[in-house]
Scaffold this active site. Structure first.
Site, PDB file in Angstrom:
ATOM      1  N   HIS A 125      -9.831  -5.808   9.541  1.00  0.00           N
ATOM      2  CA  HIS A 125     -10.460  -5.563   8.243  1.00  0.00           C
ATOM      3  C   HIS A 125     -11.860  -4.970   8.380  1.00  0.00           C
ATOM      4  O   HIS A 125     -12.679  -5.086   7.470  1.00  0.00           O
ATOM      5  CB  HIS A 125     -10.558  -6.858   7.439  1.00  0.00           C
ATOM      6  CG  HIS A 125      -9.245  -7.502   7.115  1.00  0.00           C
ATOM      7  ND1 HIS A 125      -8.510  -8.176   8.054  1.00  0.00           N
ATOM      8  CD2 HIS A 125      -8.540  -7.559   5.956  1.00  0.00           C
ATOM      9  CE1 HIS A 125      -7.400  -8.642   7.487  1.00  0.00           C
ATOM     10  NE2 HIS A 125      -7.407  -8.272   6.217  1.00  0.00           N
ATOM     11  N   GLU A 149       0.817  -1.216   0.000  1.00  0.00           N
ATOM     12  CA  GLU A 149       0.000   0.000   0.000  1.00  0.00           C
ATOM     13  C   GLU A 149       0.850   1.265   0.000  1.00  0.00           C
ATOM     14  O   GLU A 149       0.464   2.283  -0.573  1.00  0.00           O
ATOM     15  CB  GLU A 149      -0.952  -0.001   1.199  1.00  0.00           C
ATOM     16  CG  GLU A 149      -2.136  -0.939   1.060  1.00  0.00           C
ATOM     17  CD  GLU A 149      -1.768  -2.400   1.245  1.00  0.00           C
ATOM     18  OE1 GLU A 149      -0.667  -2.672   1.781  1.00  0.00           O
ATOM     19  OE2 GLU A 149      -2.569  -3.272   0.864  1.00  0.00           O
TER      20      GLU A 149
END
Length: 331
Positions: A132, A63
């Site tokens: 998540h 990321e």
């Protein structure tokens, strides 16, 4: 007459991206699994076939590298859309977003724009556990130079995503992952845009105002429908964007009803609804309040994996209804 089609939120996002990519060759999509796989949540299915590998770019699982590349691409004339998948992963990308994308326009005297849209699947609701399932928008709303968009419906997602892609500032686009499959009427006009900073009254009411966004909007509307059968009139305000925030819409609704409940999927401590509460109490709306501002949010614990535990810590329809009864003195 406006042409519409019933489609899921994930399909509306796909359509918004595709429409803008057809209009402008500078717009491209990048992220993990956006190409062959079609996106972790199916938001880019079929786009690789239409636009090719140069404009639908699968990336390594990094990321930090993805965000840095996107910011650089935006600052050299392109308009990237970045699929960061789960919002939790934005923590790895924050340096490029917070210290580069958000600052350069100011540091270069308005001469260096960063038109990049970071899409993130936000919030709880699908049993994805603690790493998540977070709603971290409050972190991002604290940083000047970043716009934060939080649609709660498929039609809003389409119109707001298109406006985000055209914006010359970095935008964080929150997608309620629990609603990816929810279907509703979506405007098919390729020139349909919803301006950033413009909220909407989702339901008119007179007894109490509820301000909510993203996933919780669905639960708020359900609660409002259920108490309506008991003669309680709830006005539901959806800001749609958090930065810039449609403060006037919220203030006017509170002045109308005199009572307000704020609901979000994020943790209560430090959550963005606390900022909305401050705006209300610091404005002329304070003199119209007949009761304290009420916040309903997730408990300050990591989001559990087990469905029964996840539901226990989240704002529920019943929790929202209980707050409504208390505000209108009927419970």
């Amino acid at each position: 007459m406006t042409e519409t089609k019933v489609m899921a939120l994930r399909e509306a996002i796909n359509l918004a991206q595709s429409e803008e990519m057809r209009k402008d060759e500078r717009v491209f999509l990048m992220g993990e699994d956006v190409g062959i796989y079609g996106g972790d949540f199916g938001t880019s299915v079929g786009m690789l076939e239409e636009f090719g590998e140069k404009r639908v770019r699968d990336t390594p699982i990094s990321e930090a590298a993805i965000a840095g590349s996107a910011v650089g691409a935006a600052q050299t004339g392109l308009r990237p859309i970045v699929d960061l998948t789960f919002m939790d992963f934005i923590t790895i990308a924050l340096d490029a977003i917070v210290n580069q994308a958000a600052k350069t326009n100011y540091m270069f005297g308005g001469g260096l724009k960063t038109p990049v849209t970071f899409r993130v699947a936000s919030g709880s609701g699908i049993g994805s556990a603690a790493q998540h399932s977070q709603s971290l928008e409050a972190w991002l709303t604290h940083i000047p130079g970043i716009k934060v968009v939080a649609p709660g419906t498929a039609n809003d997602a389409k119109g707001l995503l298109k406006s985000s892609i055209l914006d010359n500032n970095p935008v964080i686009f929150l997608e309620p992952k629990a609603l990816y499959g929810k279907k509703e009427e979506v405007n098919l006009d390729p020139d349909f845009y919803i301006p950033l900073g413009k909220g909407e009254i989702k339901r008119e009411g007179t007894d109490v105002t509820i301000v909510s966004y993203g996933r919780m909007l669905e639960r708020v509307l359900q609660a409002a429908d259920e108490v309506a059968a008991e003669g309680i009139s709830v006005e539901v305000v959806d800001p749609r964007t958090l930065i810039p925030l449609d403060k006037e819409l919220i203030i006017n609704s509170v002045k109308k009803t005199g009572k307000v409940i704020l609901v979000n999927d994020a943790y209560k401590t430090g959550g963005f609804i606390g900022e909305i509460a401050s705006i209300i109490t610091e404005s002329e709306a304070f003199d119209y309040l007949d009761a304290p501002v009420v916040r309903i949010a997730s408990d300050d614990v990591p989001v559990p994996y087990a469905n029964i535990l996840e539901n226990a810590v989240l704002p529920s329809v019943e929790k929202i209804k209980a707050a409504i009864y208390k505000q209108v003195n009927k419970g």
